[in-house]
Design a protein around this motif. Structure first.
Motif, PDB file in Angstrom:
ATOM      1  N   HIS A  52       0.871  -1.176   0.000  1.00 44.48           N
ATOM      2  CA  HIS A  52       0.000   0.000   0.000  1.00 44.48           C
ATOM      3  C   HIS A  52       0.907   1.225   0.000  1.00 44.48           C
ATOM      4  CE1 HIS A  52      -3.914   1.980   0.570  1.00 44.48           C
ATOM      5  NE2 HIS A  52      -3.220   2.875   1.254  1.00 44.48           N
ATOM      6  N   LEU A  53       1.106   1.770  -1.200  1.00 42.62           N
ATOM      7  CA  LEU A  53       2.040   2.879  -1.396  1.00 42.62           C
ATOM      8  C   LEU A  53       1.263   4.169  -1.536  1.00 42.62           C
ATOM      9  CD1 LEU A  53       3.999   0.995  -4.169  1.00 42.62           C
ATOM     10  CD2 LEU A  53       4.741   1.248  -1.777  1.00 42.62           C
ATOM     11  N   VAL A  54       1.768   5.233  -0.899  1.00 39.49           N
ATOM     12  CA  VAL A  54       1.096   6.530  -0.953  1.00 39.49           C
ATOM     13  C   VAL A  54       2.112   7.623  -1.254  1.00 39.49           C
ATOM     14  CG1 VAL A  54      -0.364   8.196   0.267  1.00 39.49           C
ATOM     15  CG2 VAL A  54      -0.579   5.756   0.781  1.00 39.49           C
ATOM     16  N   GLY A  55       1.880   8.345  -2.343  1.00 39.12           N
ATOM     17  CA  GLY A  55       2.681   9.526  -2.627  1.00 39.12           C
ATOM     18  C   GLY A  55       3.933   9.239  -3.437  1.00 39.12           C
ATOM     19  N   TYR A  56       4.498  10.302  -3.984  1.00 39.45           N
ATOM     20  CA  TYR A  56       5.598  10.207  -4.941  1.00 39.45           C
ATOM     21  C   TYR A  56       6.784   9.413  -4.413  1.00 39.45           C
ATOM     22  CZ  TYR A  56       9.357  11.738  -8.034  1.00 39.45           C
ATOM     23  OH  TYR A  56      10.427  11.763  -8.894  1.00 39.45           O
ATOM     24  N   GLU A  57       7.219   9.694  -3.205  1.00 41.40           N
ATOM     25  CA  GLU A  57       8.440   9.064  -2.701  1.00 41.40           C
ATOM     26  C   GLU A  57       8.281   7.555  -2.556  1.00 41.40           C
ATOM     27  OE1 GLU A  57      11.338  10.376  -2.436  1.00 41.40           O
ATOM     28  OE2 GLU A  57      10.687  12.407  -2.916  1.00 41.40           O
ATOM     29  N   GLN A  58       7.126   7.143  -2.017  1.00 33.23           N
ATOM     30  CA  GLN A  58       6.902   5.694  -1.843  1.00 33.23           C
ATOM     31  C   GLN A  58       6.742   5.003  -3.196  1.00 33.23           C
ATOM     32  OE1 GLN A  58       3.882   4.525   0.971  1.00 33.23           O
ATOM     33  NE2 GLN A  58       4.666   5.876   2.586  1.00 33.23           N
ATOM     34  N   LEU A  59       6.050   5.660  -4.116  1.00 33.22           N
ATOM     35  CA  LEU A  59       5.870   5.065  -5.443  1.00 33.22           C
ATOM     36  C   LEU A  59       7.220   4.941  -6.152  1.00 33.22           C
ATOM     37  CD1 LEU A  59       2.629   7.001  -6.381  1.00 33.22           C
ATOM     38  CD2 LEU A  59       2.801   4.517  -6.192  1.00 33.22           C
ATOM     39  N   LEU A  60       8.009   5.997  -6.099  1.00 33.11           N
ATOM     40  CA  LEU A  60       9.332   5.973  -6.726  1.00 33.11           C
ATOM     41  C   LEU A  60      10.189   4.869  -6.105  1.00 33.11           C
ATOM     42  CD1 LEU A  60      11.250   7.404  -8.739  1.00 33.11           C
ATOM     43  CD2 LEU A  60      11.976   8.872  -6.845  1.00 33.11           C
ATOM     44  N   GLY A  61      10.143   4.781  -4.793  1.00 36.01           N
ATOM     45  CA  GLY A  61      10.923   3.758  -4.099  1.00 36.01           C
ATOM     46  C   GLY A  61      10.537   2.347  -4.526  1.00 36.01           C
ATOM     47  N   HIS A  62       9.253   2.149  -4.787  1.00 34.91           N
ATOM     48  CA  HIS A  62       8.755   0.843  -5.225  1.00 34.91           C
ATOM     49  C   HIS A  62       9.461   0.400  -6.509  1.00 34.91           C
ATOM     50  CE1 HIS A  62       5.989  -2.326  -6.416  1.00 34.91           C
ATOM     51  NE2 HIS A  62       5.700  -1.668  -7.509  1.00 34.91           N
ATOM     52  N   LEU A  63       9.577   1.313  -7.464  1.00 31.55           N
ATOM     53  CA  LEU A  63      10.192   0.936  -8.738  1.00 31.55           C
ATOM     54  C   LEU A  63      11.712   0.817  -8.636  1.00 31.55           C
ATOM     55  CD1 LEU A  63       7.626   1.007 -10.449  1.00 31.55           C
ATOM     56  CD2 LEU A  63       8.961   2.189 -12.204  1.00 31.55           C
ATOM     57  N   GLN A  64      12.297   1.640  -7.770  1.00 33.50           N
ATOM     58  CA  GLN A  64      13.763   1.667  -7.694  1.00 33.50           C
ATOM     59  C   GLN A  64      14.325   0.589  -6.778  1.00 33.50           C
ATOM     60  OE1 GLN A  64      14.368   5.796  -6.530  1.00 33.50           O
ATOM     61  NE2 GLN A  64      15.030   6.325  -8.606  1.00 33.50           N
ATOM     62  N   ASP A  65      13.483  -0.011  -5.959  1.00 33.40           N
ATOM     63  CA  ASP A  65      13.945  -1.021  -4.991  1.00 33.40           C
ATOM     64  C   ASP A  65      14.663  -2.167  -5.721  1.00 33.40           C
ATOM     65  OD1 ASP A  65      14.302  -2.927  -3.081  1.00 33.40           O
ATOM     66  OD2 ASP A  65      12.171  -3.156  -2.583  1.00 33.40           O
ATOM     67  N   PRO A  66      15.954  -2.357  -5.440  1.00 33.23           N
ATOM     68  CA  PRO A  66      16.716  -3.405  -6.155  1.00 33.23           C
ATOM     69  C   PRO A  66      16.147  -4.802  -5.946  1.00 33.23           C
ATOM     70  CG  PRO A  66      18.182  -1.929  -4.944  1.00 33.23           C
ATOM     71  CD  PRO A  66      16.779  -1.609  -4.493  1.00 33.23           C
ATOM     72  N   SER A  67      15.446  -5.014  -4.841  1.00 31.84           N
ATOM     73  CA  SER A  67      14.867  -6.334  -4.592  1.00 31.84           C
ATOM     74  C   SER A  67      13.352  -6.336  -4.848  1.00 31.84           C
ATOM     75  CB  SER A  67      15.133  -6.756  -3.144  1.00 31.84           C
ATOM     76  OG  SER A  67      14.509  -5.829  -2.263  1.00 31.84           O
ATOM     77  N   GLY A  68      12.851  -5.312  -5.522  1.00 31.02           N
ATOM     78  CA  GLY A  68      11.421  -5.175  -5.735  1.00 31.02           C
ATOM     79  C   GLY A  68      10.904  -5.981  -6.920  1.00 31.02           C
ATOM     80  N   SER A  69       9.580  -6.019  -7.026  1.00 33.88           N
ATOM     81  CA  SER A  69       8.928  -6.838  -8.053  1.00 33.88           C
ATOM     82  C   SER A  69       9.184  -6.298  -9.456  1.00 33.88           C
ATOM     83  CB  SER A  69       7.423  -6.910  -7.770  1.00 33.88           C
ATOM     84  OG  SER A  69       6.848  -5.614  -7.774  1.00 33.88           O
ATOM     85  N   GLN A  70       9.348  -4.987  -9.585  1.00 37.28           N
ATOM     86  CA  GLN A  70       9.547  -4.444 -10.926  1.00 37.28           C
ATOM     87  C   GLN A  70      10.974  -4.625 -11.407  1.00 37.28           C
ATOM     88  OE1 GLN A  70       7.351  -3.628 -13.067  1.00 37.28           O
ATOM     89  NE2 GLN A  70       8.882  -3.128 -14.623  1.00 37.28           N
TER      90      GLN A  70
END
Lengths: 159, 159, 159
Positions: A55-73
């Motif tokens: 549950h991501l809210v706002g620019y910083e959390q959304l950006l972090g989701h994509l940039q996370d080296p261990s993330g789904s994207q």
């Protein structure tokens, strides 16, 4: 009887639907091609992404989701296509919602095989700011997950 | 304030987008169903297809590409679906461009399995001739090919 | 020269195309999410579905098709996405037709694999009743079936 005003209102509705399709095309390109900031800015500043596990809210959390080296994207970056289909759209002034599917296909890291990776059910809320449509909220559930497909796509039933 | 002239211009833009979606639907049907001449005539007379491995120019070369018994299309003919999704379209008078994905699914020669065969990133240029839209240039790169996805889909970033 | 009447006629055509896309989006959601009655009511009362192996006519037969415990839809219910792509649409007043593909993807009963399950070629006839579009007839053939792809998608060739 048609007037300039009634015709313009109807025309505006069709243009808004085009704008929403464009917003979702931007989403897919930015996600697949690694344009992190453009992807996060395609949401409103208070934008929400609810994916059952996140549950991501706002620019910083959304950006972090994509940039996370261990993330789904990151796991599929530059090997994926996100594909938005079967859009059902309703516009009300500067807000709108849509329901539809987003399928992810992925090429294997090694070899030449491509496969169906995810099948997402989505409800999106949108806002128009300065003439351009942005995602205000995305609710996503995976097809076939327990209880995944019960609640997300349903508003179309009432129109 | 809306006038007949401004409304007609906006309406024309939406009709042109429909025409471009139709042009790409024709592309997929003609490719999959073996309508070679209709497929080649869906490009302008000076039409270009740039696929990294091939650079085809004009009706004869485009037609030859589909008819080639050892070519990439013959290999999957009557077992394939080309699927165009996530279209992002911009119209300027009688020219236009679009960016989006074209996915190919294929049924095995033997057996009942179907698989994801190709995932293409595309930039198309279009021309309108006598009220109908044609492909003037198609640039295609495969997702996950080295450098394949860097340059093809990018103009949408500037709109 | 544009008049209110000619602009409204052109606008109506675009709105009708949107209505047809919505009708087909409803089809996919209702089929995948188990909304049997909504799915059957998305056809006209005399609606026809011709799938080579089945020829269904009218609400009761259509409803029975989806509810059949041994039927093709029950086998994949809540694990599937139907995906309509490459739509080519023609409207004439309160009737219309469209041609295009409908692909089915399915998640395995056990495990986490997803696969391409069916690739359908379709010709649809539609009727507009009280401002909403319904399917009057759907003809569907599977890609790669013997003679499957010869006759279904062809009317687009004449436009």
């Amino acid at each position: 009887m048609a007037t300039l005003e009634t015709l313009e209102r109807r025309l505006q509705e069709l243009e808004d639907r085009e704008g929403i399709r464009e917003c979702l095309a931007r989403y897919t390109f930015n996600a697949d091609l690694g344009h992190y900031e453009e992807w996060a800015r395609n949401f409103t500043p208070d934008g929400v992404m609810d994916t059952a596990t996140e549950h991501l809210v706002g620019y910083e959390q959304l950006l972090g989701h994509l940039q996370d080296p261990s993330g789904s994207q990151k796991a599929i970056e530059h090997r994926s296509t996100h594909n938005t289909v079967n859009l059902f759209i309703r516009v009300a002034g500067d807000t709108a919602w849509a329901e539809g599917y987003q399928l992810i296909l992925v090429k294997d890291v090694d070899g030449d095989e491509r496969r169906v990776y995810r099948m997402g059910l989505n409800h999106w809320d949108f806002e128009k700011i300065d003439g351009r449509w942005f995602i205000q909220k995305r609710i996503r559930r995976e097809v076939g997950q327990k209880a995944g497909d019960e609640d997300v796509i349903k508003d179309y039933l009432n129109t």
